[in-house]
Enzyme design. Structure first.
Site, mmCIF file in Angstrom:
data_model
loop_
_atom_site.group_PDB
_atom_site.id
_atom_site.type_symbol
_atom_site.label_atom_id
_atom_site.label_comp_id
_atom_site.label_asym_id
_atom_site.label_seq_id
_atom_site.Cartn_x
_atom_site.Cartn_y
_atom_site.Cartn_z
ATOM 1 N N HIS A 148 3.641 6.723 -6.679
ATOM 2 C CA HIS A 148 2.821 7.798 -7.222
ATOM 3 C C HIS A 148 3.559 9.131 -7.068
ATOM 4 O O HIS A 148 3.660 9.924 -8.021
ATOM 5 C CB HIS A 148 1.474 7.834 -6.495
ATOM 6 C CG HIS A 148 0.423 8.631 -7.204
ATOM 7 N ND1 HIS A 148 -0.896 8.658 -6.801
ATOM 8 C CD2 HIS A 148 0.484 9.454 -8.281
ATOM 9 C CE1 HIS A 148 -1.595 9.437 -7.599
ATOM 10 N NE2 HIS A 148 -0.773 9.949 -8.506
ATOM 11 N N HIS A 150 0.828 -1.208 0.000
ATOM 12 C CA HIS A 150 0.000 0.000 0.000
ATOM 13 C C HIS A 150 0.864 1.261 0.000
ATOM 14 O O HIS A 150 0.694 2.160 -0.838
ATOM 15 C CB HIS A 150 -0.900 -0.038 1.236
ATOM 16 C CG HIS A 150 -1.838 1.122 1.374
ATOM 17 N ND1 HIS A 150 -3.161 1.037 1.053
ATOM 18 C CD2 HIS A 150 -1.647 2.392 1.801
ATOM 19 C CE1 HIS A 150 -3.754 2.207 1.270
ATOM 20 N NE2 HIS A 150 -2.846 3.043 1.730
ATOM 21 N N GLU A 151 1.803 1.328 0.933
ATOM 22 C CA GLU A 151 2.631 2.533 1.046
ATOM 23 C C GLU A 151 3.580 2.682 -0.143
ATOM 24 O O GLU A 151 3.921 3.811 -0.527
ATOM 25 C CB GLU A 151 3.404 2.522 2.368
ATOM 26 C CG GLU A 151 2.532 2.492 3.616
ATOM 27 C CD GLU A 151 1.500 3.612 3.685
ATOM 28 O OE1 GLU A 151 1.707 4.669 3.031
ATOM 29 O OE2 GLU A 151 0.479 3.433 4.364
ATOM 30 N N HIS A 165 1.715 4.655 -2.721
ATOM 31 C CA HIS A 165 1.832 6.095 -2.479
ATOM 32 C C HIS A 165 3.192 6.611 -2.922
ATOM 33 O O HIS A 165 3.301 7.654 -3.574
ATOM 34 C CB HIS A 165 1.662 6.380 -0.984
ATOM 35 C CG HIS A 165 0.277 6.224 -0.470
ATOM 36 N ND1 HIS A 165 -0.807 6.830 -1.048
ATOM 37 C CD2 HIS A 165 -0.206 5.547 0.608
ATOM 38 C CE1 HIS A 165 -1.900 6.532 -0.355
ATOM 39 N NE2 HIS A 165 -1.563 5.746 0.641
#
Length: 599
Positions: free
Chosen positions: A398, A391-392, A395
């Site tokens: 991105h 998940h991180e 981020h």
């Protein structure tokens, strides 16, 4: 080790700690740039009253503001990361306070700019754009300013609002210090009769234990801790809501929700659509509660039974080194370039892996434009931690792609799309695990995890969003947000969302007191919208291959060069429609049916 059983910062191996020298080589270098920025803020004031005299003056003012904000972002990133390593370290708390003060100084110094730009007639602004080629870079920003013209105030009023910024940060800062540094965590007995402290990092892990008494003890001890602080935390949250109302009223919005969403040009109907669509499909969550109650099996399903796996005696520990290998395999559909950046994050210490005494709880990714992203974890070798890492990294990449492909002013992507990349990564990881896991018990375990992702990300976060809307509405109507009212509203929402198949324990009423996201001004709904968009995008990536990957990478590179709804449409998802949410919940229903067949 300290008396609470956590290692100190010095006891963590360097390979598992982030390396902040990519931002500044030393605190001294930080101080040098801090002083440079502080000394140049006065240069902005020279433009006051003159910004719109000519195209070159307008450009020079915008460039100076951009330059100082860029440096300030770097200063803040370093101070905040250092502070989060050990929230009890007063030296870095002071550093963070200094840069927050400087942020407010710069915000105050530049507060005249938008009101002055708004005084420009449209024809004159268009003429400036034609005269000065450098202004073309700022076209999107200037258009966005003009879009919100009715919500900006006079230069003097904007200056006053900017001066309030440091005070407005108070509630969140106070909550953070209490929650991360000052709480004295309770100790319970584990299944072996050994004492174990119920810290932020261990709480969910304890709720996954097979021993139900351990789960119950951890649940009650943890929430009793917050019950003892309920009045302070209610006042802190209430004051934060009042801050939101202050900005709403000052900027002439009809609601704090509208004020929050307008920055990203998101219609309120997108928020309402999420809540309504999820409410219309609560039966799926109720079905899952019935499945959980029947499978465990227990006479009564309680809130402390929500996290323990439905499939027992399955060892799904994932050590950190193994997690890295799994993630590289799972992300292969995204292509070689994406994988190369992920490997760089592992090799160049972007990630702070393990919990230590005083470290900020939870997990996040953060970046400055002039340095690579950083990831904070509190890794405990659980399968949840594997998904958190994925998940991180979403981020982080991105941010990486946006920083690499956009100028500074458009590199910081909108909050609305912030959870899309992270959840695409989780969906790809889930797909990989289901494809490669042959052991039936482990497969059921992974399916259970996926069900929990839907429960936690779509239903739970939407419930949080529902709570946020309710408490803001109550405050807007003049209702005092006491601890009793907050707990009553929160308890009733748990009853509504989870249904009659579960005993909604009294302690869950105080859970609002521990959620940091309630201080982020309508942030949480984007977990649910982002999850829904990510389900659609991940399916496109897996089914369409390179064509979908290219669209997706263009989305990651887009930053804030366009409004978030437009960027998502270009990637292949329309979030003004209820379709992505309905499709994601249909997948949830299918997973429940598959799990029922396997069990």
């Amino acid at each position: 080790m300290d008396k609470q059983g956590l290692p100190t910062r010095d006891e963590i191996a360097e390979e598992f700690k982030w390396d902040l020298t990519a931002i500044y080589e030393s605190d001294q270098k930080w101080e040098e740039e801090f002083n440079q920025v502080a000394s140049r803020i006065s240069e902005i004031e020279a433009f006051q009253g003159q910004l719109t005299e000519s195209a070159d003056k307008l450009l020079a003012g915008l460039e100076l503001s951009t330059e100082l904000n860029r440096s300030l972002g770097k200063l803040y990133t370093y101070a905040n990361r250092k502070s989060d390593e050990d929230t009890a370290n007063s030296e870095y708390q002071a550093l963070l306070a200094k840069v927050q003060g400087l942020q407010n100084q710069l915000s105050s110094a530049t507060s005249f700019m938008v009101p002055e730009i708004l005084q420009l007639p449209t024809e004159k602004l268009e003429s400036f754009m034609e005269q000065e080629e450098g202004l073309q870079l700022y076209q999107q920003n200037l258009d966005d300013i003009m879009r919100r013209k009715e919500h900006f105030l006079s230069p003097e009023e904007e200056r006053i609002i900017a001066l309030a910024g440091e005070v407005a940060q108070g509630p969140e800062n106070i909550f953070g210090m209490l929650n991360n540094a000052d709480l004295d965590f309770p100790t319970i007995e584990d299944e072996n009769g050994e004492p174990v402290q119920v810290t932020h990092g261990r709480f969910i892990e304890l709720l996954k234990r097979d021993d139900r008494e351990v789960r119950k003890s951890a649940f009650e001890a943890y929430y009793n801790l917050y019950q003892g602080q309920e009045n302070t935390l209610a006042e802190t949250l209430s004051t934060n809501i009042k801050k939101d109302l202050f900005y709403m009223r000052a900027r002439n919005y009809s609601s704090s929700l509208e004020a929050s969403l307008d920055g990203d040009n998101i219609p309120v109907k997108v928020y309402d659509n999420l809540l309504q669509t999820v409410e219309d499909n609560l039966e799926y969550l109720h079905d899952y509660m019935e499945l959980r109650k029947r499978t465990l099996p227990i006479d009564e399903l309680h809130m402390y039974d929500l996290y323990t796996p439905l499939v027992k005696d399955v060892e799904m520990k994932v050590e950190y080194e193994e997690a890295k290998e799994i993630i590289l395999n799972a992300f292969e559909p995204l292509g070689a370039d994406y994988l190369e950046v992920v490997e760089e994050s592992f090799e160049e210490n972007w990630i702070d892996v393990y919990e230590n005494k005083g470290k900020r709880s939870g997990a996040y990714s953060a970046s400055a434009y002039d340095a690579h992203p950083y990831i904070l974890l509190n890794y405990t070798d659980q399968i949840d931690d594997l998904f958190t890492l994925a998940h991180e990294l979403g981020h982080a990449l991105h941010s990486y792609y946006s920083n690499q492909n956009q100028p500074y002013i458009y590199a910081n992507y909108s909050i609305f799309v912030a959870e899309v990349a992270s959840t695409v990564n989780e969906a790809l990881l889930m797909n990989y695990l289901l494809e490669t896991t042959e052991d039936e018990e482990k497969r059921k375990y992974i399916l259970n995890h996926y069900l929990e992702q839907f429960r936690g990300t779509v239903y739970r976060q939407t419930m949080f969003a529902d709570f946020e809307r309710l408490i803001h509405q109550q405050a807007e109507e003049g209702q005092a947000l006491t601890s009793d009212l907050l707990s009553e509203l929160y308890y009733e929402l748990n009853q509504k969302y989870y249904g009659e198949q579960i005993v909604v324990d009294d302690q869950i009423a105080i859970e609002w007191a521990r959620i940091p996201h309630f201080y982020y001004n309508f942030y949480v709904y984007q977990y649910a919208t982002g999850f829904s968009a990510a389900v659609a995008l991940s399916q496109q990536i897996l089914e369409q291959g390179e064509e979908a990957v290219n669209r997706y990478l263009e989305f990651l590179q887009g930053g804030s060069s366009d409004y978030p709804l437009n960027l998502l449409r270009q990637a292949g998802v329309d979030m003004e429609s209820s379709e992505p949410i309905e499709k994601s919940l249909a997948v949830f229903s299918e997973l429940i049916e598959e799990m029922e067949q396997l069990i």
